[in-house]
Every structure is written in C-alpha cells, then in structure tokens.
Design an enzyme around this catalytic site. Sequence first.
Site, PDB file in Angstrom:
ATOM      1  N   ASP A 183       0.859  -1.177   0.000  1.00 59.76           N
ATOM      2  CA  ASP A 183       0.000   0.000   0.000  1.00 59.76           C
ATOM      3  C   ASP A 183       0.909   1.244   0.000  1.00 59.76           C
ATOM      4  OD1 ASP A 183      -2.164   1.662  -0.013  1.00 59.76           O
ATOM      5  OD2 ASP A 183      -3.205   0.683   1.630  1.00 59.76           O
TER       6      ASP A 183
HETATM    7  C1  BGC Z   1      -5.117   3.055   0.275  1.00 60.15           C
HETATM    8  C2  BGC Z   1      -5.317   2.006  -0.801  1.00 60.15           C
HETATM    9  C3  BGC Z   1      -5.178   2.626  -2.164  1.00 60.15           C
HETATM   10  C4  BGC Z   1      -3.844   3.338  -2.255  1.00 60.15           C
HETATM   11  C5  BGC Z   1      -3.578   3.959  -3.610  1.00 60.15           C
HETATM   12  C6  BGC Z   1      -3.896   3.911   0.049  1.00 60.15           C
HETATM   13  O1  BGC Z   1      -3.868   4.989   0.905  1.00 60.15           O
HETATM   14  O2  BGC Z   1      -5.040   2.410   1.525  1.00 60.15           O
HETATM   15  O3  BGC Z   1      -6.569   1.399  -0.649  1.00 60.15           O
HETATM   16  O4  BGC Z   1      -5.321   1.645  -3.161  1.00 60.15           O
HETATM   17  O5  BGC Z   1      -3.797   4.347  -1.274  1.00 60.15           O
HETATM   18  O6  BGC Z   1      -4.366   5.051  -3.833  1.00 60.15           O
END
Ligand code: BGC
Length: 758
Positions: free
Chosen positions: A283
Amino acid sequence: MKKVVSTFLLALLAWHTSPAQSNQKMDTFIDQLMAKMTVDEKIGQLNLVTGGEATTGTTVSTGVEAKIKNGQIGGIFSMSTPAKIRKTQEIAIKQSRLKIPIIFGMDVIHGYRTVFPIPLGLAATWDMNLIQQSARIAAEEATADGINWAFSPMVDISRDPRWGRISEGAGEDTYLSSRVAEAIVHGFQGDNLAAHNTMIACVKHFALYGAAEGGRDYNSTDMSLHRMYNEYLPPYKAALDAGAGSIMTSFNDINGVPASANKWLMTDVLRKQWGFKGLVVTDYTAVNELTAHGLGDLQQVSALSLNAGVDMDMVGEGFLTTLKKSLDAGRVKIADIDRACRFVLEAKYKLGLFDDPYRYCDEKRAKTVIGSAANHAKAREIAAKSFVLLKNENQVLPLKKTGTVAVIGPLANSGPNMPGTWSVSAELDKTASLVEGMKVVLGNKVNILTHLGSNLLEDPIYQNHATMFGRTIARDSRKEEEIIADALKVAQQSEVVVAALGEASEMSGESSSRSELDIPKNQQNLLKALLATGKPVVLVLFTGRPLTLTWEDAHVPAILNVWFGGTETGKAVADVLFGDVVPSGKITATFPRNVGQIPIYYAHKNTGRPYGNSGDFEKFKSNYLDVSNSPLYPFGYGLSYTTFTYGDIRLDRNTIDEKGTIQASVDISNTGNYDAEETVQLYIQDLVGSVTRPVKELKGFQKIFLKKGEQKTVNFNIKVDDLKFFDNNLNYVAEPGNFKVYIGPNSRDVKEKEFELL
Ligand code: BGC
C-alpha cells in the site's frame, strides 16, 4: 467409482497442460528479457509511482519522466486519459533502454466515471450478478481511459463501524464477502486479461486491516490464527481463487509484524499454502512506514519487505533507493529481486502490454464508453437496489406523486457528496444532487421545495475535515435555531418532509474513523423540529457505515438508508421513495444501539453464560447493565413495501454423511401489496465441536422475485463443505455431530431445524 476417477484424471491433466503451455511462452519471453536487464533495471520494475491525480497519501512522486527514461519505474497509478497515458507510455517505449511498457493502476473501487453505490451499499443488494456487472462497467470505462490495473476489490471484513473504511468493503460476513470478492474479480478481469476492456484486479488490504484496534485507521491487529483462518482470511483467498492477478499489503501490524514485512503472511500463507502466483504490491508508502512501526531505517525495512515476499513498492521508493546497496551488502539476494521483477513483468505480459503497449489508449472508445447512458441506467438500477428500508411505520412509504414535498437537510443539495468516498474518477460538479435527481424523475407532478435545514456539523473545522476532496456542503453562518426556523417555514408548505441527513461522504473512507456514530447533534435537532410539525417525516439517511439510530428508530416513522448511491443517487432515491422500485436492500454489517456494543456481529460465540432473549438485564450473564445485547438492526435486515411470510423448514433427510447433501426447503409467500424481491438467507450452527463455534454462520442466500400473492419454494443444498472450519491445528474439518439450519429474511428472524453429520 472407476469412471469418476478417470474423469477426474482427465480434468487434472487438462488443468495442468493448457495454462502450462501458455505459461511456457510467457516464461521464455520473460527469461529472455530478464537476461538483458541490469540489476538496476530489475529494481526499477519494482517501483510504483503516483501520477498524482488523486490524493491518497502525503508523499507525492517526483521526477517521473526522468525515471521512466532511466528504467526506474515499473508502474504508475492515479493517471488517466488515453492521451496522457499514451504520452507517458511513449517515454518508456521510445526513450528507455529496454522499452518495457508501464502498467497503469487506479483506485477503481465502485465504478469509474459512472459511479455505483459505495461497496457497503453494493453488498446490500445481495445480488452478485449486479455487483459483477458494476465491476464490468467500471473496467470498460477505466480501460477505455488508459488504465489496466484496478486497486479493488477491497475485501477486509470489518465488525467495527467506527472504522471509516468499513464503507469500502462488503461488511462483517466471511461468506458474503467472499462471494462479493469473486463477483468483482470476474467483473474486472473477464475471461481474457489481454482484451482491451479487461484489467487486473488487486485484492486488498492483505490482511486483517478491517480489524484495526478501536476502529482507528492504520491501527494494529492482534488476532488468533483460529479467528484469522475462519473469519478474516477467506475473502482474500476467495478473490485469489477467482483469479485475481495481484494483491496489496495492508498498513497494519499483525501479531507484531506489519503486513508489508510479514514473511509468514506474504510467503508461507500466500505463496506456499494458497499457491498464489501473481503480483504483491504494498500500500501507499507502506514500506517506509515500517520505520515508524519500529523495524529499522529505510534500507533495513526495504530489505525486510522484499525478503518477506513483497514485489512492488508503492510510492515510497525504498526499493528503488536501497535494494542495490542491500544486494551488495548481502542483505538481499538477487533471486528475490528476480522473483519480484518477474511477477511485475508477468502482469504486463498477461495484459498484452508487450504486444501492444498502447492497447488501452483508444480515444474513440473513451468517448463512447465512458459515462454512457447505458452505464448510467445500470447505476440507477443498482443504486435503488442498494437502499435499505430500516423502518416504515404505517406505510408512510411509498409517497404519492402529487402535492408538495419538502426535501430538507445538508445532504439535499450537494451533488459532489452523492458518489461517496473513494470515487476518484467521478465528475463531482456534474453529479446531480438529491433534489436535482428527484426533480428529473418527478417532473411537474410533485412540487419540490428544499432547504439546508442545518449545517452538516456544528463545528466548521470538523466540517472541513468531513468534506475534503471537493465534497463540499454549503454552510450557513447563522445560529442553529435561526436556520431551523427558516427551514420550518419551508416544511410548513409541504404535505411530506424528506429529511436528507447523515454523514458527508468523506466522513467514511480512509482516515475517517469516528468515535461517535450518531447523526450529528445539530442535524438531530433539525429532525426533532421537523417531526414536531406533525407532518409525516421520511429520513433519507446518507452514511458510509452503520450508524447508531436508536432515537431515530423510536421517533421517525420511515427511514430509508441510501448509503452513497453514486452518480444516479438522486433519481434512484426518487424511484424508491415514490414506489417505482420496491426496496430490497439488506444490511451486511450490524447496526448497533450504541457505540459501547462494538464490536457487534451476528456470528458471535455463545459464551459460557449466554443471555436470553428478553432484552432485560440478567445478573451473572454476559450482558451490559445499560443496554441489551441485541443490535438495533441485525445483519441481513431490510424491509420491503410488501410483506413476506416464511413457512417452516423441511429437510429431505435428517442425517448427512461426508459425501451427502441435505436439501433444506422453505415456502415463501408475498403476502403484501407489491411485487418485490426478497433475499432468503441460510445460516448454519455447529452445536458441538472441538472448539467453540459461532451461534450461526451464513452459508447460502438466494434472491427471489415474488409477485404479490405469489408463493415459491426455495431450496438450499447443504454439503459437508458448508460444515467445515479450521480447528485449532488449522485442519479444515467437519466434525460429526448435530447442527442447526436456520432460514429467514435476516440473521435474527429465522426458522430452524436440526440435522446430524454422521
Ligand atoms: C489506500 C489504498 C489505495 C492506495 C492507492 C492507500 O492509501 O489504503 O486502498 O489503493 O492508497 O491510492
């Protein structure tokens, strides 16, 4: 027996030969490519940067163009349009040494430009077909806009509505979330990933993110293996078994080791036990965050993460800037860099990007597909089916299409709030508000008056935090009483009041945990004043999570929970309020009476001192002095404009052996005045086990349509697999003994029957 075995062998053979043949072609291609790559170029493939179109973290990628030229970027997310993506892809293809195409990702969560209800609302349809169609349409639109990798489905089970991200998943239930996960993966990926309109799904957030302590985002989880395997891990596995090509690590600590450095999870469980052969991505800056978790400096945590089994590093560039040093210092092996690089290249190969890096850049398709009338019509249909009728005293609903209706409240006139959280590709300023949508549907049949009624939140700073990313709601700077007095003048001119209250869309989603789950006090004051007019009041509730509605349930005659319904919210709400669509949604996360009951979920254990059904306090029982154990609205609950009557359960036999099936049947009649859909739910309880088992677990459901007066028999086939669970040695077993089967319209109001597993 012989015949069964030989068919089985043939199937096994087929299963082994066909994918292997195509894999061989891919393997050879990638072997040859990797033979040409330098270590730096391999590490470059592990670098995923943001194109910056959506803000999902505080770090932003820089120097992207130069890095592409140098072979230092494998993927980009949050960038869209065929023109922009083509231009960026051209840099890789024309100016980097090995011309390796870039993979383009995006948070395509519940729709793309055409937005469907938030995932918690989608799940409330209990309609896997429609959910799959919503993901299919999202993929059609996103791929037409140049994107080939969706950061979805989010399959984190959550039993804590304080956690804002409960809105992004299918709710509290293991079985239902697993079916939803499969539907979404099939919708995104179709049958052929190399088609121009399919994209790789990314299951997230692996793992247990929804069990964050206290419902506070990014917080730690500490969980027994027994609970993990039985309750929290199955939806991730179901999504992978459905073919999902990638998986995202979660931010949280799991029993002392954060997911992005957790070798047990990323290698032992994911690769060895489950046999996953796709791409593992972190993530947003999750590698860097391992430093704050307390696992060491950037070089140290990057090595830990790669060694744990992570392939691609989102945004933080820990891999890019330190893995070479770690390789030289003997802290990582080239075999691990190769492994990670191969998984990235394989994803690109499967998408067909090596054949045609511009496969997803078709301006013409973008113009016809994105936001088409057909997609909007589907969004309207799905939105209406996601709404849950929580209360409808004296059949206040449906409303008649005549006279004057006053739509009052802070959510009445905010188009940008209708798509809901995590709709980064929505056109916020082009989305109709509730009132605008209602006006389109009702034309001049109904006179619609409207008023803000109250601010979203009394505190302007809290309101700012709750309406970020353009999800604005107008504020009135007058005193609360003055605003309400003004709104009452409008209410007085109407025959019916629709109170559009609840949360703004950014009150749920990432980094939007709440410690109180009521409708904000100033909105409640408005509601009380509206009720005091004596007019019928319908509460149209906007929310990204279960709220505590104890007061509202006791005082408001009708409550329609509309979540955030997406692009077509306004029209869909009108469809349901005025009876063109009969509500059929059912909640997939328990609504508590108060925050102190959390965590609250239907599949709980009995305890040694279970408390009866009276609702009254019982000394020396597992209960509270000040509130009953029962939820306000149980899992699976939702009313209709019609009524359904359930007959007793019939079993075609009373015992089952390892290979057998029991058929459970129930007659269901539509005893009301509307043709309508009903979701019939089947639960099972293992009465005696080597470990304690939940009081009931969902094991099946069927959505049926009954005309008024019609009766249908619904049959469920119960197999031994439905009785299995992971015992304390993590063996997946069904233990002989007695079981109960329950069938009903929700997890509480069920009929029951007993049978035995021999
Ligand atoms: C979130 C994810 C997301 C990623 C990319 C993160 O802050 O937890 O769910 O896919 O950002 O945007």
